[in-house]
Design an enzyme around this catalytic site. Sequence first.
Site, short mmCIF file in Angstrom:
data_model
loop_
_atom_site.label_atom_id
_atom_site.label_comp_id
_atom_site.label_asym_id
_atom_site.label_seq_id
_atom_site.Cartn_x
_atom_site.Cartn_y
_atom_site.Cartn_z
N ARG A 172 75.48 98.30 -48.92
CA ARG A 172 75.84 99.64 -49.34
C ARG A 172 74.82 100.08 -50.39
NH1 ARG A 172 78.86 99.96 -53.96
NH2 ARG A 172 78.71 98.00 -55.06
N ARG A 176 76.92 108.23 -56.42
CA ARG A 176 77.95 108.77 -57.32
C ARG A 176 77.89 110.28 -57.33
NH1 ARG A 176 76.67 105.21 -62.46
NH2 ARG A 176 77.48 103.27 -61.63
N ARG A 249 61.85 84.23 -53.73
CA ARG A 249 60.91 85.32 -53.98
C ARG A 249 60.50 85.18 -55.43
NH1 ARG A 249 57.93 88.05 -50.78
NH2 ARG A 249 57.90 89.88 -52.13
N ARG A 280 58.15 97.81 -61.06
CA ARG A 280 58.77 98.42 -62.24
C ARG A 280 57.86 98.28 -63.43
NH1 ARG A 280 64.68 96.08 -63.57
NH2 ARG A 280 63.54 94.15 -63.97
N GLU A 300 55.85 94.70 -63.34
CA GLU A 300 56.41 93.64 -62.48
C GLU A 300 55.87 93.79 -61.06
OE1 GLU A 300 60.74 93.28 -64.72
OE2 GLU A 300 60.67 93.49 -62.54
N TYR A 348 71.93 83.17 -56.46
CA TYR A 348 71.66 84.19 -57.46
C TYR A 348 72.91 84.40 -58.30
CZ TYR A 348 70.58 88.11 -60.25
OH TYR A 348 70.40 88.89 -61.36
N ASP A 350 74.33 86.36 -61.78
CA ASP A 350 74.13 87.17 -62.98
C ASP A 350 74.51 86.31 -64.18
OD1 ASP A 350 73.05 89.63 -62.29
OD2 ASP A 350 74.98 90.45 -61.66
C1 LIG Z 1 63.84 88.71 -62.80
C2 LIG Z 1 65.29 88.45 -63.10
C3 LIG Z 1 66.03 89.40 -63.79
C4 LIG Z 1 67.38 89.16 -64.08
N1 LIG Z 1 68.09 90.12 -64.73
C5 LIG Z 1 69.39 89.92 -65.00
C6 LIG Z 1 70.17 90.94 -65.64
O1 LIG Z 1 69.67 92.02 -65.97
N2 LIG Z 1 71.47 90.69 -65.87
C7 LIG Z 1 72.07 89.50 -65.52
O2 LIG Z 1 73.27 89.33 -65.77
N3 LIG Z 1 71.35 88.53 -64.92
C8 LIG Z 1 70.05 88.70 -64.65
N4 LIG Z 1 69.31 87.69 -64.05
C9 LIG Z 1 69.96 86.38 -63.78
C10 LIG Z 1 69.79 85.38 -64.96
O3 LIG Z 1 68.44 85.15 -65.21
C11 LIG Z 1 70.51 84.07 -64.61
O4 LIG Z 1 71.88 84.27 -64.44
C12 LIG Z 1 70.39 82.93 -65.66
O5 LIG Z 1 69.13 82.88 -66.23
C13 LIG Z 1 70.70 81.60 -65.00
O6 LIG Z 1 70.73 80.57 -65.95
P1 LIG Z 1 70.51 79.06 -65.49
O7 LIG Z 1 70.80 78.23 -66.69
O8 LIG Z 1 71.26 78.78 -64.26
O9 LIG Z 1 68.98 78.95 -65.07
P2 LIG Z 1 67.64 79.02 -65.90
O10 LIG Z 1 67.68 80.10 -66.92
O11 LIG Z 1 66.54 79.04 -64.92
O12 LIG Z 1 67.61 77.63 -66.69
C14 LIG Z 1 67.24 76.41 -66.10
C15 LIG Z 1 66.41 75.65 -67.11
O13 LIG Z 1 66.20 74.32 -66.64
C16 LIG Z 1 64.88 73.93 -66.96
N5 LIG Z 1 64.50 72.84 -66.04
C17 LIG Z 1 64.39 72.92 -64.69
N6 LIG Z 1 64.03 71.73 -64.18
C18 LIG Z 1 63.90 70.87 -65.23
C19 LIG Z 1 63.54 69.50 -65.36
N7 LIG Z 1 63.21 68.76 -64.29
N8 LIG Z 1 63.51 68.94 -66.61
C20 LIG Z 1 63.82 69.68 -67.70
N9 LIG Z 1 64.17 70.99 -67.65
C21 LIG Z 1 64.21 71.58 -66.43
C22 LIG Z 1 64.08 75.21 -66.73
O14 LIG Z 1 62.84 75.16 -67.41
C23 LIG Z 1 65.03 76.26 -67.32
O15 LIG Z 1 64.80 76.45 -68.69
C24 LIG Z 1 67.99 87.94 -63.68
C25 LIG Z 1 67.24 87.00 -62.98
C26 LIG Z 1 65.92 87.26 -62.68
C27 LIG Z 1 65.15 86.24 -61.88
#
Ligand SMILES: Cc1cc2nc3c(=O)[nH]c(=O)nc-3n(C[C@H](O)[C@H](O)[C@H](O)COP(=O)(O)OP(=O)(O)OC[C@H]3O[C@@H](n4cnc5c(N)ncnc54)[C@H](O)[C@@H]3O)c2cc1C
Length: 369
Positions: A172, A176, A249, A280, A300, A348, A350
């Site tokens: 979708r 609005r 991606r 962007r 970006e 994915y 948030d």
């Molecule tokens: C471009 C982009 C924009 C986004 N914008 C938004 C937004 O506006 N609003 C929103 O709510 N969400 C947004 N998100 C989603 C958000 O980034 C994620 O929800 C969040 O960062 C996920 O946290 P995480 O801890 O799962 O992963 P990550 O933040 O990736 O943390 C994982 C960590 O593990 C570490 N790691 C990995 N492998 C190893 C290893 N072997 N040894 C040691 N360390 C390791 C990595 O370095 C990293 O620091 C966006 C995502 C992207 C990609």
Amino acid sequence: MKKYDYLIVGSGLFGAVVAQRAHEQGKKVLILEKRPHIAGNVYTEEIEGINVHKYGAHIFHTNNKEVWKYVNQFAEFNRFTNSPVANYKNELYSLPFNMYTFNKMWGVVTPEEAAAKIEEQKTAAGITEPKNLEEQAISLVGTDIYEKLVKGYTEKQWGRSCKELPAFIIKRLPVRFTFDNNYFNALYQGIPIGGYTKMVENMLSGIEIIVNEDYLENREKWDHIADRIIYTGAIDAFYDYQLGALEYRSVRFETEVLDKPNFQGNAAVNYTDRETPWTRIIEHKWFEFGTQPKTVISREYSSEWKLGDEPYYPVNDEKNNQLYEQYKRMAQQEKKIIFGGRLGEYKYYDMDMVIASALKMSKQILEKN
Ligand SMILES: Cc1cc2nc3c(=O)[nH]c(=O)nc-3n(C[C@H](O)[C@H](O)[C@H](O)COP(=O)(O)OP(=O)(O)OC[C@H]3O[C@@H](n4cnc5c(N)ncnc54)[C@H](O)[C@@H]3O)c2cc1C
């Protein structure tokens, strides 16, 4: 006796929440982070007094009251509302599609006129069963909005023509019939004042952290140090890609400091034509209503991902989902390792969702031990 109760691999939001909860309950926790800094993808770095979102713009938004209360313990949030602007060949439109957009596009004034215009274009296109993304988008919002605001942007994002992309990508498109530029429908929204890094620092206060340490490169050493391991890195990397690599991606950022106080007057401007190579431009100071004399912008570029690049968005198509299921089955056999977060679960998330998931997991594991 192990030295730690929990070894947490990764200091992103998932790892940080589990670490915080375990530490709060008196558990001994060690965090390993392979990057030179904490906070994972929400990391912000101060440049010219501006908190720059190094891994892409992050706007916190949620309907989950528990999560909102949780994060507010570690940061005060400002009143930022995500209202991106679309730039189509220097014509500016409000997003998400709303009465400002329709007025600019067609000169219509009332919601009835706008709805009639969209209906007229949908009917004229005569699409009953959309065969691809182009047909799907036109059948949802008509030709003008598709041509100016959807087509180019989507093609840049996916690196393919909308005719070649499957229809299901766009289920979708939010339309609005009000003058509401707020991109999210969430109850709570904002940016942590002082940046996300500060918020994660507050979460991790008192917890031992080793940065620049890749767990996978020294696994034998780390596996013996703790009773349980929470692994938030990539699940396929954990198994040395033995069944193949999961696809993502990627996004490339070009960040620039400009010697002027205001470049585009908004945090996010989407370039929706096909010719402009970036998707962007983010002007970071506007996330926090900055008054600094300079400004920092990031262009970006959406890009193909290859092994070794920063993985951003999982490609949850059938092939990758099946591969993930195979890895997941292997992960379920692990006795002391739990996988979580966007890379550990190939999903994915948030920020609010990843926090909710980590809170849930923390509760489960802390109740058991
Ligand atoms: C471009 C982009 C924009 C986004 N914008 C938004 C937004 O506006 N609003 C929103 O709510 N969400 C947004 N998100 C989603 C958000 O980034 C994620 O929800 C969040 O960062 C996920 O946290 P995480 O801890 O799962 O992963 P990550 O933040 O990736 O943390 C994982 C960590 O593990 C570490 N790691 C990995 N492998 C190893 C290893 N072997 N040894 C040691 N360390 C390791 C990595 O370095 C990293 O620091 C966006 C995502 C992207 C990609």
